[in-house]
Design a protein around this motif. Structure first.
Motif, PDB file in Angstrom:
ATOM      1  N   THR A  80       0.811  -1.216   0.000  1.00  0.00           N
ATOM      2  CA  THR A  80       0.000   0.000   0.000  1.00  0.00           C
ATOM      3  C   THR A  80       0.847   1.269   0.000  1.00  0.00           C
ATOM      4  OG1 THR A  80      -0.122  -0.078   2.406  1.00  0.00           O
ATOM      5  CG2 THR A  80      -1.919  -1.119   1.176  1.00  0.00           C
ATOM      6  N   GLU A  81       2.131   1.148   0.249  1.00  0.00           N
ATOM      7  CA  GLU A  81       2.994   2.322   0.285  1.00  0.00           C
ATOM      8  C   GLU A  81       3.737   2.508  -1.033  1.00  0.00           C
ATOM      9  OE1 GLU A  81       5.561   2.103   3.647  1.00  0.00           O
ATOM     10  OE2 GLU A  81       3.929   1.623   5.018  1.00  0.00           O
ATOM     11  N   ASP A  82       3.258   1.856  -2.103  1.00  0.00           N
ATOM     12  CA  ASP A  82       3.848   1.961  -3.440  1.00  0.00           C
ATOM     13  C   ASP A  82       5.314   1.543  -3.479  1.00  0.00           C
ATOM     14  OD1 ASP A  82       1.895   4.859  -4.228  1.00  0.00           O
ATOM     15  OD2 ASP A  82       1.529   2.764  -4.726  1.00  0.00           O
ATOM     16  N   LYS A  83       5.692   0.633  -2.617  1.00  0.00           N
ATOM     17  CA  LYS A  83       7.028   0.055  -2.696  1.00  0.00           C
ATOM     18  C   LYS A  83       6.920  -1.221  -3.500  1.00  0.00           C
ATOM     19  CE  LYS A  83       8.530   1.939   1.694  1.00  0.00           C
ATOM     20  NZ  LYS A  83       8.891   1.628   3.075  1.00  0.00           N
ATOM     21  N   TRP A  84       7.956  -1.544  -4.244  1.00  0.00           N
ATOM     22  CA  TRP A  84       7.916  -2.709  -5.118  1.00  0.00           C
ATOM     23  C   TRP A  84       8.848  -3.792  -4.613  1.00  0.00           C
ATOM     24  CZ3 TRP A  84       4.206  -2.726  -8.662  1.00  0.00           C
ATOM     25  CH2 TRP A  84       3.648  -1.491  -9.020  1.00  0.00           C
ATOM     26  N   PHE A  85       8.570  -5.019  -5.011  1.00  0.00           N
ATOM     27  CA  PHE A  85       9.461  -6.121  -4.715  1.00  0.00           C
ATOM     28  C   PHE A  85      10.797  -5.902  -5.418  1.00  0.00           C
ATOM     29  CE2 PHE A  85       5.360  -8.234  -4.148  1.00  0.00           C
ATOM     30  CZ  PHE A  85       5.587  -8.938  -2.980  1.00  0.00           C
ATOM     31  N   GLU A  86      11.854  -6.478  -4.863  1.00  0.00           N
ATOM     32  CA  GLU A  86      13.110  -6.517  -5.593  1.00  0.00           C
ATOM     33  C   GLU A  86      12.855  -7.235  -6.912  1.00  0.00           C
ATOM     34  OE1 GLU A  86      16.140  -5.287  -4.816  1.00  0.00           O
ATOM     35  OE2 GLU A  86      15.243  -4.321  -3.076  1.00  0.00           O
ATOM     36  N   GLN A  87      13.504  -6.781  -7.975  1.00  0.00           N
ATOM     37  CA  GLN A  87      13.229  -7.336  -9.302  1.00  0.00           C
ATOM     38  C   GLN A  87      13.529  -8.826  -9.374  1.00  0.00           C
ATOM     39  OE1 GLN A  87      15.200  -4.826 -12.166  1.00  0.00           O
ATOM     40  NE2 GLN A  87      13.575  -3.310 -12.070  1.00  0.00           N
ATOM     41  N   GLU A  88      14.586  -9.274  -8.698  1.00  0.00           N
ATOM     42  CA  GLU A  88      14.932 -10.690  -8.737  1.00  0.00           C
ATOM     43  C   GLU A  88      13.850 -11.538  -8.065  1.00  0.00           C
ATOM     44  OE1 GLU A  88      18.455 -13.695  -7.246  1.00  0.00           O
ATOM     45  OE2 GLU A  88      18.879 -11.557  -7.373  1.00  0.00           O
ATOM     46  N   LEU A  89      13.322 -11.053  -6.934  1.00  0.00           N
ATOM     47  CA  LEU A  89      12.259 -11.769  -6.238  1.00  0.00           C
ATOM     48  C   LEU A  89      10.993 -11.807  -7.100  1.00  0.00           C
ATOM     49  CD1 LEU A  89      10.957 -13.182  -3.822  1.00  0.00           C
ATOM     50  CD2 LEU A  89      10.520 -10.906  -2.849  1.00  0.00           C
ATOM     51  N   LEU A  90      10.639 -10.683  -7.698  1.00  0.00           N
ATOM     52  CA  LEU A  90       9.455 -10.633  -8.549  1.00  0.00           C
ATOM     53  C   LEU A  90       9.610 -11.565  -9.747  1.00  0.00           C
ATOM     54  CD1 LEU A  90       6.698  -9.461  -9.095  1.00  0.00           C
ATOM     55  CD2 LEU A  90       7.793  -7.512 -10.209  1.00  0.00           C
ATOM     56  N   ALA A  91      10.800 -11.598 -10.336  1.00  0.00           N
ATOM     57  CA  ALA A  91      11.050 -12.499 -11.463  1.00  0.00           C
ATOM     58  C   ALA A  91      10.855 -13.950 -11.041  1.00  0.00           C
ATOM     59  CB  ALA A  91      12.454 -12.288 -12.016  1.00  0.00           C
ATOM     60  N   ASN A  92      11.331 -14.315  -9.854  1.00  0.00           N
ATOM     61  CA  ASN A  92      11.163 -15.681  -9.356  1.00  0.00           C
ATOM     62  C   ASN A  92       9.695 -16.019  -9.111  1.00  0.00           C
ATOM     63  OD1 ASN A  92      13.903 -16.238  -9.421  1.00  0.00           O
ATOM     64  ND2 ASN A  92      14.236 -15.599  -7.307  1.00  0.00           N
ATOM     65  N   ILE A  93       8.946 -15.063  -8.566  1.00  0.00           N
ATOM     66  CA  ILE A  93       7.510 -15.279  -8.316  1.00  0.00           C
ATOM     67  C   ILE A  93       6.788 -15.536  -9.634  1.00  0.00           C
ATOM     68  CG2 ILE A  93       5.371 -14.128  -7.589  1.00  0.00           C
ATOM     69  CD1 ILE A  93       7.071 -12.699  -5.423  1.00  0.00           C
ATOM     70  N   LEU A  94       7.082 -14.711 -10.645  1.00  0.00           N
ATOM     71  CA  LEU A  94       6.419 -14.852 -11.936  1.00  0.00           C
ATOM     72  C   LEU A  94       6.811 -16.161 -12.626  1.00  0.00           C
ATOM     73  CD1 LEU A  94       6.722 -11.164 -13.175  1.00  0.00           C
ATOM     74  CD2 LEU A  94       4.664 -12.321 -12.338  1.00  0.00           C
ATOM     75  N   GLU A  95       8.087 -16.531 -12.548  1.00  0.00           N
ATOM     76  CA  GLU A  95       8.529 -17.796 -13.152  1.00  0.00           C
ATOM     77  C   GLU A  95       7.809 -18.976 -12.515  1.00  0.00           C
ATOM     78  OE1 GLU A  95      12.793 -18.061 -12.990  1.00  0.00           O
ATOM     79  OE2 GLU A  95      13.041 -16.226 -14.179  1.00  0.00           O
ATOM     80  N   ASP A  96       7.685 -18.975 -11.194  1.00  0.00           N
ATOM     81  CA  ASP A  96       6.978 -20.053 -10.501  1.00  0.00           C
ATOM     82  C   ASP A  96       5.515 -20.100 -10.927  1.00  0.00           C
ATOM     83  OD1 ASP A  96       9.169 -20.989  -9.129  1.00  0.00           O
ATOM     84  OD2 ASP A  96       8.731 -19.880  -7.291  1.00  0.00           O
ATOM     85  N   ALA A  97       4.889 -18.940 -11.057  1.00  0.00           N
ATOM     86  CA  ALA A  97       3.479 -18.895 -11.443  1.00  0.00           C
ATOM     87  C   ALA A  97       3.274 -19.451 -12.849  1.00  0.00           C
ATOM     88  CB  ALA A  97       2.959 -17.464 -11.350  1.00  0.00           C
ATOM     89  N   VAL A  98       4.158 -19.083 -13.772  1.00  0.00           N
ATOM     90  CA  VAL A  98       4.060 -19.623 -15.140  1.00  0.00           C
ATOM     91  C   VAL A  98       4.300 -21.125 -15.112  1.00  0.00           C
ATOM     92  CG1 VAL A  98       5.096 -19.603 -17.448  1.00  0.00           C
ATOM     93  CG2 VAL A  98       4.692 -17.447 -16.256  1.00  0.00           C
ATOM     94  N   ARG A  99       5.285 -21.559 -14.349  1.00  0.00           N
ATOM     95  CA  ARG A  99       5.621 -22.981 -14.250  1.00  0.00           C
ATOM     96  C   ARG A  99       4.437 -23.802 -13.750  1.00  0.00           C
ATOM     97  NH1 ARG A  99       9.761 -22.482 -11.042  1.00  0.00           N
ATOM     98  NH2 ARG A  99      11.157 -22.062 -12.788  1.00  0.00           N
ATOM     99  N   GLN A 100       3.641 -23.232 -12.868  1.00  0.00           N
ATOM    100  CA  GLN A 100       2.512 -23.939 -12.275  1.00  0.00           C
ATOM    101  C   GLN A 100       1.254 -23.886 -13.138  1.00  0.00           C
ATOM    102  OE1 GLN A 100       2.027 -22.261  -8.350  1.00  0.00           O
ATOM    103  NE2 GLN A 100       4.173 -22.584  -7.872  1.00  0.00           N
ATOM    104  N   SER A 101       1.315 -23.174 -14.249  1.00  0.00           N
ATOM    105  CA  SER A 101       0.133 -22.994 -15.089  1.00  0.00           C
ATOM    106  C   SER A 101       0.140 -23.955 -16.271  1.00  0.00           C
ATOM    107  CB  SER A 101       0.061 -21.551 -15.592  1.00  0.00           C
ATOM    108  OG  SER A 101      -0.020 -20.671 -14.498  1.00  0.00           O
ATOM    109  N   ALA A 102      -1.056 -24.281 -16.744  1.00  0.00           N
ATOM    110  CA  ALA A 102      -1.199 -25.124 -17.926  1.00  0.00           C
ATOM    111  C   ALA A 102      -1.472 -24.283 -19.168  1.00  0.00           C
ATOM    112  CB  ALA A 102      -2.337 -26.123 -17.721  1.00  0.00           C
TER     113      ALA A 102
END
Length: 196
Positions: A80-102
């Motif tokens: 809520t304070e407009d702070k963003w995840f570290e880019q490396e962490l966000l990249a890992n989150i997105l990769e995991d989400a794609v990996r888990q998708s069909a």
């Protein structure tokens, strides 16, 4: 969504979890990819509780059709304070989400296929799109993963550079017109997925 915050399970949330498990089991897990800036106006006019309205509505409709839809606002805690995840962490989150998708559904608006300006900027949409391709190559079980490109206009008369992104024979372009109805787009996606 039920996992974003700690909460006591109710009869309704238990049913949501059961629907989620069934959708994953049936291979109905969709990663929803889009360019945030194309759906949130700089003056805030398109915001609904700080979320891009069009992708959220599509995700809700897909969810009502027993499709487990991964959308960043539902699966990544929003600061809520407009702070963003570290880019490396966000990249890992997105990769995991794609990996888990069909399935990978890209809402290919004008900005989706444009490289961001500046050397430090990560081209997130391209990264997600390429990750879906990498998953198909890496994991033989993912050979059925397909990418669906939703274009917000009519079929082009001439050459459309966005089509260069569709490099696999299994990539599916959906031309939904300039002002698409969420229900119509959902029906087209479900048709491609073979879900009635």
């Amino acid at each position: 969504r039920p996992f974003r915050t700690l909460r006591r399970l109710t009869d309704e949330s238990a049913q949501d979890l059961e629907n989620f498990a069934q959708a994953v089991s049936a291979g109905h897990r969709v990663f929803l990819s889009y360019k945030r800036g194309d759906f949130i106006a700089t003056d805030g006019a398109e915001r609904s509780e700080g979320e891009p309205v069009w992708p959220r509505r599509l995700g809700e409709i897909l969810s009502r059709r027993n499709i487990s839809c991964w959308w960043d606002y539902w699966h990544i805690p929003q600061d809520t304070e407009d702070k963003w995840f570290e880019q490396e962490l966000l990249a890992n989150i997105l990769e995991d989400a794609v990996r888990q998708s069909a399935w990978f559904v890209a809402i290919m608006t004008e900005g989706y296929c444009k490289k961001p300006e500046g050397d430090e900027e990560i081209w997130w949409t391209r990264k997600e799109w390429n990750q879906a391709q990498a998953e198909r190559s890496r994991d033989r079980r993912k050979q059925d993963m397909r990418r669906i490109a939703v274009f917000f206009d009519d079929k082009p008369i001439g050459v459309d550079q966005r089509l260069e992104w569709l490099t696999e024979p299994t990539d599916v372009p959906l031309w939904v017109g300039p002002d698409p109805d969420h229900e119509d787009v959902c029906r087209e996606i479900l048709r491609v997925m073979g879900v009635s």
